[in-house]
Scaffold this active site. Structure first.
Site, short mmCIF file in Angstrom:
data_model
loop_
_atom_site.label_atom_id
_atom_site.label_comp_id
_atom_site.label_asym_id
_atom_site.label_seq_id
_atom_site.Cartn_x
_atom_site.Cartn_y
_atom_site.Cartn_z
N LYS A 183 -14.43 2.65 -67.48
CA LYS A 183 -12.99 2.44 -67.28
C LYS A 183 -12.39 2.20 -68.67
O LYS A 183 -12.46 1.10 -69.21
CB LYS A 183 -12.79 1.22 -66.37
N GLU A 259 -18.26 -8.00 -75.81
CA GLU A 259 -17.90 -7.84 -77.23
C GLU A 259 -16.42 -8.18 -77.33
O GLU A 259 -15.58 -7.45 -76.81
CB GLU A 259 -18.12 -6.40 -77.69
N CYS A 293 -11.94 -5.25 -84.54
CA CYS A 293 -12.30 -6.61 -84.15
C CYS A 293 -13.04 -7.33 -85.27
O CYS A 293 -12.97 -8.55 -85.38
CB CYS A 293 -13.16 -6.56 -82.91
N GLU A 392 -6.14 -14.15 -83.38
CA GLU A 392 -6.34 -12.75 -83.72
C GLU A 392 -4.99 -12.02 -83.66
O GLU A 392 -4.32 -12.05 -82.64
CB GLU A 392 -7.32 -12.12 -82.73
P1 NAD Z 1 -7.84 -6.03 -73.56
O1 NAD Z 1 -8.77 -7.16 -73.35
O2 NAD Z 1 -6.42 -6.19 -73.24
O3 NAD Z 1 -8.31 -4.77 -72.69
C1 NAD Z 1 -9.61 -4.23 -72.79
C2 NAD Z 1 -9.94 -3.49 -71.51
O4 NAD Z 1 -9.99 -4.41 -70.44
C3 NAD Z 1 -8.94 -2.42 -71.11
O5 NAD Z 1 -9.65 -1.32 -70.60
C4 NAD Z 1 -8.14 -3.10 -70.01
O6 NAD Z 1 -7.60 -2.19 -69.09
C5 NAD Z 1 -9.21 -3.92 -69.35
N1 NAD Z 1 -8.75 -5.09 -68.60
C6 NAD Z 1 -7.61 -5.81 -68.75
N2 NAD Z 1 -7.59 -6.85 -67.88
C7 NAD Z 1 -8.75 -6.78 -67.18
C8 NAD Z 1 -9.33 -7.61 -66.18
N3 NAD Z 1 -8.73 -8.71 -65.71
N4 NAD Z 1 -10.56 -7.28 -65.71
C9 NAD Z 1 -11.20 -6.20 -66.19
N5 NAD Z 1 -10.69 -5.38 -67.14
C10 NAD Z 1 -9.49 -5.69 -67.63
O7 NAD Z 1 -8.08 -5.58 -75.06
P2 NAD Z 1 -7.29 -4.47 -75.87
O8 NAD Z 1 -5.95 -4.99 -76.20
O9 NAD Z 1 -7.42 -3.17 -75.16
O10 NAD Z 1 -8.18 -4.39 -77.20
C11 NAD Z 1 -8.03 -5.25 -78.27
C12 NAD Z 1 -9.05 -6.37 -78.20
O11 NAD Z 1 -10.37 -5.86 -78.16
C13 NAD Z 1 -9.03 -7.27 -79.42
O12 NAD Z 1 -9.11 -8.61 -79.03
C14 NAD Z 1 -10.29 -6.87 -80.18
O13 NAD Z 1 -10.80 -7.86 -81.03
C15 NAD Z 1 -11.21 -6.55 -79.08
N6 NAD Z 1 -12.29 -5.68 -79.57
C16 NAD Z 1 -13.54 -6.20 -79.70
C17 NAD Z 1 -14.57 -5.42 -80.19
C18 NAD Z 1 -15.96 -5.98 -80.35
O14 NAD Z 1 -16.89 -5.19 -80.43
N7 NAD Z 1 -16.15 -7.28 -80.42
C19 NAD Z 1 -14.32 -4.10 -80.53
C20 NAD Z 1 -13.04 -3.60 -80.39
C21 NAD Z 1 -12.03 -4.40 -79.88
#
Ligand code: NAD
Length: 489
Positions: A183, A259, A293, A392
């Site tokens: 997803k 992650e 990230c 962040e």
């Molecule tokens: P997000 O947490 O808003 O969304 C990530 C994913 O989760 C999306 O596919 C979203 O549709 C889904 N999602 C949202 N609410 C959900 C729920 N309640 N249950 C299940 N899925 C849900 O993150 P974002 O804004 O898309 O990405 C940015 C974030 O990702 C930043 O915090 C960044 O640090 C983190 N990130 C971490 C890594 C790592 O490897 N540690 C890598 C890249 C990005």
């Protein structure tokens, strides 16, 4: 295979490309604000169908036990993606706003090539190994440790490095024998849908083994964590969402691999080349508009040379223009959406409220009429207690902080809810190594060393995550361990 010819992408469920039951939702070019087209919008029933297909493929086929077949399928996928690399590059730049130069590395080609590591690992893996014969409770016993796939994996991914994160999950999860429902983030549905189409048309991956479900509704992703038919959730995204996934997964005691976010520190010790280190730090913080990230977004420098460091960082960052990602020299493209741009602007406003000042940048670039751009920004005058230094931001924003020696630098670096990455610069490798070992983070760059590679484990301490992605450790995340004890007669 790049931008869908008819302007629409589909879901991949049970080996078929199908429309979404909730209709479609737009995908937007963040550099221009143009609507590129639409993606299939899945509803809960579509997700249920995908989970059911993945469950059947795991329970009723030999996918999980036929190691050689899986290795072949993953190599087919890697080869097919390589054949379509130029179309995927065009799509990635358009949908993610990824600068062209990054598509030669972590935004596209690197992760595609890294699928080979997953195939090689599965091919050479010791799926069974015997412990020494023993007689526990007096019964002579031969004991075999068998490694087996976990089952159905729900993979939930963000938009910032969609291919890197999608393949860092799909590669090991499939190679280890799991079936997957992916997803992707609603901001980058086409990047994932293109992979689904390529996998369907150019590989022997059986129906149900790989399902890709795009949706504008975050709740559809949440079903993966809630559904009892899913054995494991592999999530990358923000810490807040990771927490929600962990809570949802708790009801069925799912394996939850996370992650999450970061606020990593770049430590410059007092014997380092300060100007060079500050400049490298500034360059890194501007890459892909800071949407990484593990980017080091806190530059921590000796107090006596604070002003010099701010000046060096601002000279580099102020020279980087947020620009068109299709240009080969662009380092800092747009951020993904108006929402993210406004969120970053909120943090820039907060920096002033908290008593900080901009050494460069501080807002939206005057020369860009369309697109979601933020100027690369250096913030000075704050302490590590400020929200801007603790939270962040996920934009091209670097905060410069002062330290009073190595112990204080370590204290500041570790004074964070996160623990994803870090950097240490020193004139002495030994001294930098000593500091690196004291950092509570999953990766550390010492004097410019590169920690990112297919065979290197990546992940976070503290609220930056649970588990490791990539490397053999990242492969083993997708395995169970079974002990078979046979009486020796
Ligand atoms: P997000 O947490 O808003 O969304 C990530 C994913 O989760 C999306 O596919 C979203 O549709 C889904 N999602 C949202 N609410 C959900 C729920 N309640 N249950 C299940 N899925 C849900 O993150 P974002 O804004 O898309 O990405 C940015 C974030 O990702 C930043 O915090 C960044 O640090 C983190 N990130 C971490 C890594 C790592 O490897 N540690 C890598 C890249 C990005």
């Amino acid at each position: 295979m790049g931008l869908p010819a008819d302007g629409t992408s589909e879901l991949l469920i049970d080996g078929k490309l199908v429309p979404g039951s909730a209709g479609t939702f737009p995908t937007v070019n963040p550099a221009t604000e143009e609507v590129l087209g639409v993606a299939a919008d899945a509803d809960a029933a579509d997700m249920g169908g995908a989970i059911e297909a993945a469950r059947r493929a795991f329970d009723d086929t030999s996918w999980s036990t036929d190691h050689a077949f899986r290795v072949r399928c993953i190599r087919q996928l890697r080869d097919a993606l390589r054949e379509h690399i130029e179309e995927l590059r065009e799509l990635t730049i358009a949908e993610v706003g990824a600068p062209l130069m990054l598509t030669a590395g972590a935004q596209l080609e690197g992760p595609v090539d890294d699928l080979a590591f997953s195939a090689d690992t599965a091919e050479n893996f010791a799926w069974n190994h015997d412990l020494a014969d023993a007689a526990p409770q007096g019964i002579p016993t031969r004991r075999t440790v068998a490694r087996e796939a976990v089952g159905v994996v729900g993979a939930i991914t963000p938009w910032n490095f969609p291919h890197q994160i999608n393949f860092a999950k799909l590669g090991p999860a499939l190679a280890a024998g799991n079936t997957v429902v992916l997803k992707p983030a609603p901001d980058t549905p086409w990047c994932a849908a293109a992979v689904g189409r390529i996998a369907l048309e150019h590989t022997d991956i059986p129906p149900g083994v790989l399902n890709i479900v795009t949706s504008s509704d975050h709740g559809v992703g949440a079903l993966l964590a809630q559904d009892p038919r899913v054995d494991m959730v592999s999530f990358t995204g923000s810490t807040a969402t990771g927490r929600a996934v962990m809570i949802d997964g708790a009801a069925t005691i799912k394996k939850v691999f996370l992650e999450l976010g970061g606020k990593s520190a770049f430590l410059v010790l007092d014997d380092a080349d300060l100007g060079m280190a500050a400049s490298i730090s500034a360059f890194t913080a501007a890459m892909h508009a800071g949407q990484g990230c593990a980017i080091t977004t806190r530059l921590v420098v000796p107090r006596a040379r604070y002003d010099e460091a701010v000046e060096a960082a601002a000279a580099t960052m102020g020279g980087i223009r947020a620009g068109d990602p299709t240009h080969k020299r662009t380092v800092c493209g747009p951020v993904i959406s108006a929402r993210q741009r406004d969120r970053i602007q909120g943090y820039l406003d907060l920096a002033l409220d908290e008593g900080g000042r901009f050494a460069c940048g501080g807002g939206r670039p005057a020369d860009r009429e369309a697109g979601f751009f933020i100027e690369p920004t250096v913030i000075a005058g704050l302490t590590n207690e400020s929200r801007v230094a603790r939270e962040e931001i996920f934009g091209p924003v670097l905060v410069v902080l002062a330290h009073d020696g190595d112990d204080d630098a370590v204290r500041i670096a570790n004074d964070s809810p996160y623990g994803l990455s870090g950097t240490v610069y020193s004139g002495s490798d030994d001294r930098a190594q000593t500091v690196a070992r004291r950092l509570r983070t999953g990766t550390v760059n010492v004097n410019g060393g590169v920690w990112y590679s297919a065979d290197a484990p990546f992940g976070g301490y503290k609220q930056s995550g649970v588990g490791r992605e990539m490397g053999v450790a990242g492969f083993e995340e997708y395995l169970e361990t079974k002990l078979i004890a046979t009486a020796i007669n």
